[in-house]
Design a protein around this motif. Sequence first.
Motif, mmCIF file in Angstrom:
data_model
loop_
_atom_site.group_PDB
_atom_site.id
_atom_site.type_symbol
_atom_site.label_atom_id
_atom_site.label_comp_id
_atom_site.label_asym_id
_atom_site.label_seq_id
_atom_site.Cartn_x
_atom_site.Cartn_y
_atom_site.Cartn_z
ATOM 1 N N LEU B 46 69.433 30.712 121.403
ATOM 2 C CA LEU B 46 68.916 31.896 122.100
ATOM 3 C C LEU B 46 68.872 31.656 123.603
ATOM 4 N N PRO B 47 70.009 31.357 124.215
ATOM 5 C CA PRO B 47 69.987 31.226 125.671
ATOM 6 C C PRO B 47 69.579 32.553 126.311
ATOM 7 N N ARG B 48 69.167 32.446 127.558
ATOM 8 C CA ARG B 48 68.636 33.608 128.259
ATOM 9 C C ARG B 48 69.616 34.785 128.280
ATOM 10 N N LEU B 49 70.895 34.485 128.197
ATOM 11 C CA LEU B 49 71.890 35.567 128.303
ATOM 12 C C LEU B 49 71.628 36.689 127.301
ATOM 13 N N PHE B 50 71.100 36.347 126.111
ATOM 14 C CA PHE B 50 70.848 37.411 125.128
ATOM 15 C C PHE B 50 69.725 38.340 125.589
ATOM 16 N N ALA B 70 57.321 39.792 116.185
ATOM 17 C CA ALA B 70 58.672 39.808 115.595
ATOM 18 C C ALA B 70 59.698 40.072 116.684
ATOM 19 N N PHE B 71 60.936 39.661 116.411
ATOM 20 C CA PHE B 71 62.038 39.989 117.318
ATOM 21 C C PHE B 71 63.337 40.064 116.530
ATOM 22 N N LEU B 72 64.262 40.831 117.063
ATOM 23 C CA LEU B 72 65.632 40.904 116.524
ATOM 24 C C LEU B 72 66.584 40.931 117.714
ATOM 25 N N PHE B 88 69.911 36.817 115.628
ATOM 26 C CA PHE B 88 68.724 35.994 115.366
ATOM 27 C C PHE B 88 67.543 36.931 115.143
ATOM 28 N N VAL B 89 66.754 36.640 114.114
ATOM 29 C CA VAL B 89 65.591 37.469 113.781
ATOM 30 C C VAL B 89 64.435 36.546 113.437
ATOM 31 N N GLY B 90 63.251 36.876 113.893
ATOM 32 C CA GLY B 90 62.065 36.116 113.526
ATOM 33 C C GLY B 90 60.878 37.035 113.319
ATOM 34 N N VAL B 91 60.035 36.667 112.355
ATOM 35 C CA VAL B 91 58.816 37.437 112.073
ATOM 36 C C VAL B 91 57.656 36.449 111.936
ATOM 37 N N VAL B 123 74.837 36.003 109.757
ATOM 38 C CA VAL B 123 74.993 34.779 108.966
ATOM 39 C C VAL B 123 73.623 34.132 108.782
ATOM 40 N N THR B 124 73.543 33.277 107.761
ATOM 41 C CA THR B 124 72.339 32.461 107.592
ATOM 42 C C THR B 124 72.782 31.081 107.098
ATOM 43 N N SER B 125 71.827 30.146 107.055
ATOM 44 C CA SER B 125 72.169 28.799 106.603
ATOM 45 C C SER B 125 72.139 28.742 105.079
ATOM 46 N N PRO B 126 73.029 27.942 104.469
ATOM 47 C CA PRO B 126 72.991 27.785 103.013
ATOM 48 C C PRO B 126 71.631 27.237 102.586
ATOM 49 N N GLY B 127 71.170 27.663 101.445
ATOM 50 C CA GLY B 127 69.916 27.144 100.917
ATOM 51 C C GLY B 127 68.693 27.880 101.408
ATOM 52 N N ASN B 128 68.874 28.857 102.299
ATOM 53 C CA ASN B 128 67.730 29.651 102.775
ATOM 54 C C ASN B 128 67.537 30.820 101.818
ATOM 55 N N ALA B 129 66.807 30.537 100.725
ATOM 56 C CA ALA B 129 66.687 31.519 99.640
ATOM 57 C C ALA B 129 65.980 32.786 100.108
ATOM 58 N N ALA B 130 65.004 32.634 100.995
ATOM 59 C CA ALA B 130 64.276 33.811 101.464
ATOM 60 C C ALA B 130 65.200 34.731 102.255
ATOM 61 N N SER B 131 66.038 34.136 103.091
ATOM 62 C CA SER B 131 66.967 34.935 103.886
ATOM 63 C C SER B 131 67.978 35.628 102.985
ATOM 64 N N LEU B 132 68.458 34.897 101.982
ATOM 65 C CA LEU B 132 69.421 35.485 101.046
ATOM 66 C C LEU B 132 68.811 36.693 100.333
ATOM 67 N N ALA B 133 67.594 36.516 99.825
ATOM 68 C CA ALA B 133 66.941 37.609 99.093
ATOM 69 C C ALA B 133 66.693 38.794 100.014
#
Lengths: 179, 179
Positions: B46-50, B70-72, B88-91, B123-133
Amino acid sequence: MVDELPDGLVPRHPMPDDQRRVLAVMDAWWAGFQGDAGSLQRSLLLPRLFFQHFTDSSFLVERDDGALVAFLVGFVSQSQPEVAYIHFVGVDPSVRRRGVGVSLYHRFFRLATARGCRRVRCVTSPGNAASLAFHTGIGFQVEPGDAMIEGLPVHRDYDGPGLHRVAFTRTLTDPTSRL
Amino acid sequence: MVDELPDGLVPRHPMPDDQRRVLAVMDAWWAGFQGDAGSLQRSLLLPRLFFQHFTDSSFLVERDDGALVAFLVGFVSQSQPEVAYIHFVGVDPSVRRRGVGVSLYHRFFRLATARGCRRVRCVTSPGNAASLAFHTGIGFQVEPGDAMIEGLPVHRDYDGPGLHRVAFTRTLTDPTSRL
């Protein structure tokens, strides 16, 4: 023209799979700067999205044998349409001092001008004397910062904690700037 | 509407200095995942450019006391104008399971549709079950990959060596998708 490349070097826009090729040469071009951590940092600064969604404003340069010798990743700002931004540039040390970097920047300036941009911005790390000399040499000015490091205005924590940056801006509308 | 936020939560577009606030909460929200290295990785993604150049298609959510919850960060693809991309998303864990993430995604879907996009990718990282769901629950489909990890198609080295990713895509034109 100032954006001509030396004989035998050919520019094109990148495609998604070029990201692997760029990442693969960066450790050599940056001389392994900061080891494995540096390598990971460079990967994270060039996620695949730049090679998917900003290809039309980015460039690769290859030798006529296909070897990658330079790249420039840039875009037109979505929320400030008069601004273009250069995110990451690399040149193979074996072709440095032959105008390849200058040519790529000027290609980008021409593209940004055609899209209605009035200035180009970019950042570099403090203490990178070669980058400073390069950018000021092609008409960038250093933006005011919030601290001085080695005599230069720096934006502390610009990209995150400890990630200080020197910010550059260059007008595209000055008639004395050779485009 | 599906993009309404719970009472007391207010959305707005981010500004450059919001980047510091986002980075400051990420270690807590990600529960310090991967320690200092993880923290640095999140900064580099998340460099400042975003927060300078893609603010009009990105969102923050604050409580009415001003706290960030939260952010998106997303954008419209410059080279594929029919594609929008969520980077990138965070809650904040304290407001999860209240529809905040769903609301932000739907706000972004509406914005992307209004700008002529036909699909959204992320995209998300493999194994991130919460993100997948989460993503499959709001209509994303998993794109085919080049390997299977834990039963899911994965793109190996998608973002760089060892940075495997699961890729999602969601149509914006399907009349049965509630927008």
